[in-house]
Design a protein around this motif. Structure first.
Motif, short mmCIF file in Angstrom:
data_model
loop_
_atom_site.label_atom_id
_atom_site.label_comp_id
_atom_site.label_asym_id
_atom_site.label_seq_id
_atom_site.Cartn_x
_atom_site.Cartn_y
_atom_site.Cartn_z
N PRO A 319 -20.38 10.11 -2.78
CA PRO A 319 -19.86 11.47 -3.02
C PRO A 319 -19.44 11.65 -4.47
CG PRO A 319 -18.25 10.13 -1.86
CD PRO A 319 -19.49 9.32 -1.93
N SER A 320 -19.71 12.81 -5.01
CA SER A 320 -19.27 13.11 -6.38
C SER A 320 -17.88 13.71 -6.33
CB SER A 320 -20.24 14.08 -7.05
OG SER A 320 -20.33 15.28 -6.31
N GLY A 321 -17.13 13.52 -7.40
CA GLY A 321 -15.77 14.04 -7.45
C GLY A 321 -14.74 13.00 -7.04
N LEU A 322 -13.50 13.32 -7.32
CA LEU A 322 -12.39 12.40 -7.04
C LEU A 322 -11.86 12.64 -5.64
CD1 LEU A 322 -10.48 12.71 -10.43
CD2 LEU A 322 -12.01 10.86 -9.71
N SER A 323 -11.42 11.57 -5.01
CA SER A 323 -10.82 11.70 -3.69
C SER A 323 -9.38 12.17 -3.82
CB SER A 323 -10.87 10.35 -2.95
OG SER A 323 -10.10 9.40 -3.64
N SER A 324 -8.93 12.91 -2.87
CA SER A 324 -7.53 13.37 -2.89
C SER A 324 -6.64 12.25 -2.39
CB SER A 324 -7.37 14.60 -2.01
OG SER A 324 -7.78 14.31 -0.69
N PRO A 325 -5.42 12.16 -2.92
CA PRO A 325 -4.52 11.08 -2.49
C PRO A 325 -4.10 11.27 -1.04
CG PRO A 325 -3.37 12.61 -3.92
CD PRO A 325 -4.81 13.02 -3.95
N SER A 326 -3.87 10.15 -0.36
CA SER A 326 -3.42 10.18 1.02
C SER A 326 -2.49 9.01 1.27
CB SER A 326 -4.61 10.13 1.99
OG SER A 326 -5.34 8.94 1.81
N VAL A 327 -1.58 9.20 2.21
CA VAL A 327 -0.61 8.15 2.54
C VAL A 327 -1.29 7.10 3.43
CG1 VAL A 327 1.60 7.63 3.61
CG2 VAL A 327 1.28 9.78 2.37
N PRO A 328 -1.22 5.83 3.08
CA PRO A 328 -1.83 4.80 3.93
C PRO A 328 -1.19 4.76 5.31
CG PRO A 328 -1.25 3.93 1.76
CD PRO A 328 -0.61 5.27 1.87
N ASP A 329 -1.94 4.24 6.25
CA ASP A 329 -1.46 4.10 7.63
C ASP A 329 -0.43 2.97 7.67
OD1 ASP A 329 -1.03 3.88 10.31
OD2 ASP A 329 -3.14 3.67 10.88
N VAL A 330 0.85 3.34 7.82
CA VAL A 330 1.92 2.34 7.77
C VAL A 330 1.87 1.40 8.97
CG1 VAL A 330 3.44 3.77 6.37
CG2 VAL A 330 3.53 3.95 8.86
N SER A 331 1.19 1.80 10.05
CA SER A 331 1.09 0.92 11.21
C SER A 331 0.26 -0.33 10.91
CB SER A 331 0.49 1.67 12.39
OG SER A 331 -0.85 2.05 12.12
N ILE A 332 -0.52 -0.27 9.84
CA ILE A 332 -1.35 -1.42 9.47
C ILE A 332 -0.54 -2.44 8.69
CG2 ILE A 332 -3.46 -2.11 8.23
CD1 ILE A 332 -4.56 0.65 8.66
N PHE A 333 0.59 -2.04 8.13
CA PHE A 333 1.37 -2.92 7.26
C PHE A 333 1.71 -4.25 7.92
CE2 PHE A 333 3.33 0.49 4.23
CZ PHE A 333 2.06 0.70 3.71
N ARG A 334 2.16 -4.18 9.16
CA ARG A 334 2.59 -5.41 9.83
C ARG A 334 1.42 -6.37 10.06
NH1 ARG A 334 1.38 -5.27 15.25
NH2 ARG A 334 0.72 -3.26 16.09
N LYS A 335 0.19 -5.85 10.08
CA LYS A 335 -0.98 -6.69 10.30
C LYS A 335 -1.45 -7.37 9.02
CE LYS A 335 -2.67 -3.50 13.88
NZ LYS A 335 -3.79 -2.63 14.27
N VAL A 336 -1.03 -6.84 7.86
CA VAL A 336 -1.57 -7.33 6.59
C VAL A 336 -0.49 -7.86 5.66
CG1 VAL A 336 -3.54 -5.76 6.72
CG2 VAL A 336 -1.48 -5.04 5.51
N ILE A 337 0.75 -8.02 6.16
CA ILE A 337 1.84 -8.39 5.25
C ILE A 337 1.61 -9.76 4.61
CG2 ILE A 337 3.24 -9.33 7.14
CD1 ILE A 337 5.70 -8.27 5.55
N GLY A 338 1.08 -10.71 5.39
CA GLY A 338 0.80 -12.02 4.81
C GLY A 338 -0.29 -11.95 3.74
#
Length: 736
Positions: A319-338
Motif C-alpha cells: 500500500p502507498s501512503g503512511l499508516s495511521s497510528p494505532s494502540v497495540p493490543d495490550v492483551s498480547i503484552f503478557r504473552k510477549v513480556i519475556g
C-alpha cells in the motif's frame, strides 16, 4: 644507550603512614561531609534549580545542544551524501528484514522511517543508523510465528478447514504481535534509562554477544530456507525447534524456479560485494548492490511474469501512503513480556557498543542512559505505527560514517518516505526469494565469527566456554531463553573466578618498595620473620573461608595424621596414618583411668624430633582419645584453634595482609579478618593490613571491625609502610 639513560630514578622521603596517621595528614572527610543531609540536599537543589533544569532539558533533548550550532556550509553536503547513501540501503534491508520478522515488507519500510525520526531528537550518537537489524528481526519473527502460526488461520469451507491459509488475517495479527512486543520492549528500555540502568549492557560481554549473534544467524538461515527453496515446512516453536525443522525432508519438493532465482541472486550478490570490497579504496561511495538487485529482480519478475507463469512467490500488494497510528493490543503484552525484555537488552547492547565506538573515534561522548531512553522511545513510538523492534545496523552506520556524515540530519528518512508514498507499489512483483537471498548474503560476516573459537582457545579458555555455552543455548533453547541462560552462565564464571583466585606470598624487589610473588620471580627477597599474603580477588562471603584456609596453609601447612610408630627423645609417641596426618602423643603422664593422653600439632616436619615441643594443657586444647573412634578424633581436630598448637618454634613474627585488590568488603569477610587477628595473636604473631581503599576502610568502620585490640594503627597505606613499621625503624624512610 645504557640502562641508566633508559630508566629514570626517583627518591622519596616521608614518614611511615598507618591508617590513623594517614587520616590525620589528609584530613579525611566524615560520612556526613560526603553525604549531606536531606535538608541540605533540598536547599542545594532549590539554589541550583534553574541551571540544573536547563542542563536536564538539554540532556533529555540532545538535539537542542547541536542543532543551534549546525553549520550548513560545513555539514550540509556531507550529511546529504551520507543520508542518501544510507537511505538507499534502508530500502532493500527494510523489506528483506521484514521477512525475518514474518510481517509484510511494507512494515520494514515503516520501521526504517518512524524510529529514526524519534532518535533524531533524543539520541546522543551522531553516526549510528537506527532501523531494521538482522538479530532483532529474527527475534521478532520467532515471536510472531509462535503466536500466529499458519495452522491458526486456515480458511473454512463450510464447516471444514481447508489447507489454504488466510494470509491477510495471519499477517494482520502478526503485525499486532510485533507492534505489541516492540512497544513493551521500548517501555522497558525507557524505564531502565530513567532509573539510570544504562550499565546493564556491560553484562553482555563481547564473546557472549558474538556467540549470540552467530547462533541468531543460524536461526535466520533456517527461517529463510522456505523462501530459498520454495517449500512450506511446518514450524516448531520452543526449545530444540531448530533441530525439528523438517526442511531437509521437503527438499525433494523444492520449487525449481524459486531455487534458480535464489541461486542466481546469491552468486551475483557475493560477487558484487567482493568487488565492492576490493575497490573500496577507490570508490567514494560503495555501489548499492542490494538496491540494484532489488530493482533488477523486480523488473525481471514483472516482464517475465514469474508469479503467474512459474508460481514464484512475490511480495504482493504494497500500500502507498503512511499508516495511521494505532494502540497495540495490550492483551498480547503478557504473552510477549519475556521476548520484549530480550529485545530491549539485545537492542541496547548493540546500540551502545556501536555508539561508543564512533564516539571514541570522533571525539564526542555518548550518554548510556540517554541512549537507553532514546532507543526505548524509538521503539515505543514506532510500535504505534506498526513498526517492529529497531537498533543500529553496523553496515548502515559504517556507510553513514565513511561517507562523511556528521550528524543525524534525516536525509535518509526522506528517501524512505518518498519510497513509501510513491514508489512502494513498484516493488509488488519482487520475488521473496531475492529478499531471502539478500538476508543470507548479509549474514556472511556473522558466520565468520566462528573463527572466534580458535582465537579464544589461544587467549582465554573461560571466554571460550562462555562463547560455546551461549552459542549452544541460543541455538537450542531459542533466542530469548538462550540469552537468559547465557547471561546467568557468564555471571557464574565471574563468581567462580572469585572463588578460585591466586594466593601469593610476596617478597621485596631489592632496592625498591615493590613487592611481588616469590613463586613467580627469582630475584626477590623474602623479608625475614615477615609473611606478606595477597589474594588476587576481593574477599567476600563466597571466598572468605577459602582465604582463611589459604593463609593458614601458607603459614602453618596442612594437618598430618598418625598411628604410634616410634618415640621421640622427649618420650612422645610418633606415628603416621595412611593419609599422612602426624600426631604427637606423650606416653606419660596418663589419665586417672590409665589411658594415654594424645596431643596434636598442626604443620611442621613429620620428623617431630626437630620441634621444640612443650605440652601446654588448656581448656578445649587437649584431646583425650583413649578408646575414642576415628570420627570423634576428626570432629575434635576440626575444633582446634591455633592456640591449641602449643608453643613451638615459629620462623615468623608478623603477617601482612595485602588487600589492595579488594574494592569492597562485607560482614562475612570482616568477621574472617577479626578471626585472623584473634587466632594468630594466640601464637604471638602480629597481623597488619595494607592497601585498603577508602571505601573498604569505611566499611570496616561501619562493620565494627576496629576495637581496643584492633585499631587503625594496624592498617597501613602500603606494604612497604607495614614492613618498615614492623622493623621498628625510624619514622622516616628513604625509597631507593
Amino acid at each position: 644507550m645504557d640502562s641508566r639513560q633508559r630508566f629514570g630514578k626517583y627518591r622519596v622521603e616521608r614518614e611511615i603512614l598507618d591508617e590513623q596517621r594517614l587520616e590525620d595528614v589528609t584530613q579525611r572527610k566524615t560520612y556526613a561531609d560526603i553525604h549531606p543531609s536531606l535538608t541540605e540536599r533540598l536547599k542545594n537543589s532549590l539554589r541550583c534549580s534553574v541551571p540544573k533544569l536547563k542542563r536536564s532539558v538539554v540532556s533529555s533533548f540532545p538535539v537542542l545542544y547541536w542543532l543551534p550550532k549546525y553549520s550548513i556550509w560545513d555539514y550540509g553536503m556531507p550529511d546529504l551524501v551520507s543520508g542518501i547513501s544510507v537511505g538507499i540501503m534502508h530500502l532493500p534491508q527494510g523489506m528483506a528484514y521484514a521477512l525475518l520478522a514474518s510481517v509484510p515488507p511494507v512494515f520494514g519500510l515503516y520501521t526504517s522511517l518512524f524510529p529514526a525520526l524519534v532518535y533524531f531528537f533524543f539520541g546522543t550518537s551522531r553516526h549510528i543508523s537506527i532501523g531494521t537489524f538482522t538479530i532483532l528481526s529474527i527475534m521478532v519473527g520467532s515471536v510472531t510465528e509462535r503466536l500466529a502460526p499458519d495452522e491458526d488461520f486456515l480458511k473454512r469451507n463450510g464447516t471444514n478447514f481447508t489447507a489454504e491459509v488466510d494470509i491477510s488475517a495471519r499477517d494482520s495479527y502478526r503485525v499486532q504481535v510485533a507492534a505489541a512486543a516492540t512497544v513493551l520492549g521500548g517501555v522497558i528500555q525507557v524505564l531502565l534509562g530513567v532509573v539510570k540502568f544504562g550499565f546493564v549492557g556491560t553484562y553482555l560481554s563481547d564473546p557472549l554477544v558474538r556467540a549470540y549473534t552467530t547462533a541468531a544467524a543460524a536461526h535466520a538461515v533456517v527461517a529463510q530456507l522456505k523462501h530459498i527453496f520454495g517449500v512450506s515446512p511446518t514450524r516448531v516453536f520452543g526449545p530444540m525447534s531448530v533441530v525439528y525443522v523438517n526442511v531437509c525432508s521437503l527438499l525433494p519438493q523444492t520449487h525449481l524456479p524459486t531455487l534458480v532465482v535464489s541461486s542466481v541472486t546469491i552468486v551475483l550478490l557475493i560477487a558484487a560485494k567482493e568487488l565492492n570490497s576490493f575497490f573500496s579504496a577507490k570508490l567514494p561511495v560503495p555501489i548499492p548492490v542490494e538496491l540494484i538487485t532489488i530493482v533488477a529482480g523486480t523488473l525481471t519478475s514483472s516482464y517475465a511474469h514469474l508469479n503467474t507463469n512459474y508460481t514464484v512467490s512475490v511480495v504482493g500488494e504494497i500500500p502507498s501512503g503512511l499508516s495511521s497510528p494505532s494502540v497495540p493490543d495490550v492483551s498480547i503484552f503478557r504473552k510477549v513480556i519475556g521476548d520484549a525484555f530480550a529485545l530491549a537488552i539485545v537492542g541496547y547492547a548493540v546500540s551502545i557498543s556501536l555508539g561508543k565506538t564512533f564516539a571514541s573515534k570522533h571525539g564526542y561522548k555518548v550518554d548510556s542512559n540517554q541512549e537507553l531512553v532514546a532507543l526505548g522511545l524509538s521503539n515505543a513510538v514506532g510500535g504505534f505505527f506498526q513498526c517492529f523492534s529497531v537498533c543500529p545496523s553496523m553496515s548502515r552506520s559504517l556507510i553513514q560514517e565513511t561517507t562523511g556524515g556528521k550528524t543525524q540530519v534525516m536525509a535518509s528518512a526522506l528517501i524512505v518516505l518518498v519510497t513509501i508514498l510513491k514508489l512502494g507499489p513498484l516493488f509488488q512483483e519482487l520475488p521473496k526469494a531475492i529478499l531471502a537471498s539478500i538476508v543470507l548474503v548479509n549474514l556472511k560476516g556473522m558466520f565468520k565469527q566462528y573463527s572466534d573459537i580458535v582465537t579464544l582457545w589461544k587467549s582465554s579458555k573461560i571466554d571460550l566456554v562462555v562463547w560455546l555455552v551461549t552459542w549452544v543455548s541460543s541455538l537450542l533453547l531459542n533466542l530469548d531463553m538462550g540469552l537468559a541462560a547465557s547471561i546467568i552462565f557468564a555471571v557464574f564464571t565471574v563468581i567462580f573466578r572469585t572463588q578460585m583466585p591466586t594466593y601469593s606470598v610476596l617478597g621485596n624487589v631489592p632496592g625498591t618498595e615493590l613487592y611481588v610473588d616469590i613463586e613467580t620471580h627469582r630475584e626477590v627477597g623474602k623479608i625475614p620473620g615477615v609473611t606478606i599474603f595477597r589474594s588476587s580477588a576481593t574477599m567476600y562471603f563466597a571466598n572468605a573461608e577459602l582465604y582463611l584456609d589459604a593463609l593458614k596453609e601458607k603459614e602453618i601447612g596442612s594437618w598430618k595424621d598418625t598411628n604410634i610408630d616410634e618415640t621421640d627423645k622427649e618420650g612422645h609417641g610418633l606415628a603416621e596414618r595412611e593419609n599422612g596426618t602426624v600426631f604427637v602423643i606423650p606416653t606419660t603422664p596418663r589419665t586417672p583411668d590409665g589411658e594415654s593422653r594424645w596431643e596434636y600439632l598442626k604443620g611442621g616436619d613429620p620428623d617431630c624430633t626437630s620441634i621444640d615441643w612443650m605440652s601446654e594443657e588448656q581448656d578445649g586444647d587437649t584431646t583425650t582419645l583413649g578408646s575414642s573412634n576415628e570420627d570423634t578424633v576428626s570432629r575434635d581436630l576440626e575444633r582446634v584453634s591455633l592456640g591449641s598448637l602449643g608453643k613451638w618454634t615459629w620462623d615468623i613474627h608478623s603477617i601482612i595482609l595485602d588487600l589492595s585488590p579488594s574494592n569492597f568488603i562485607d560482614t562475612v569477610a570482616i568477621k574472617t579478618l577479626k578471626n585472623i587477628f584473634q587466632d594468630f595473636s594466640e601464637i604471638d604473631v602480629d597481623i597488619y593490613v595494607t592497601g585498603c581503599q577508602a571505601t573498604v576502610v569505611e566499611q570496616l568502620d561501619h562493620g565494627d571491625f576496629f576495637s581496643e585490640t584492633i585499631t587503625k594503627h594496624h592498617l597501613f597505606a602500603s606494604v612497604h609502610d607495614a614492613v618498615e613499621r614492623d622493623k621498628d625503624k625510624a619514622s622516616c624512610i628513604t625509597l631507593k
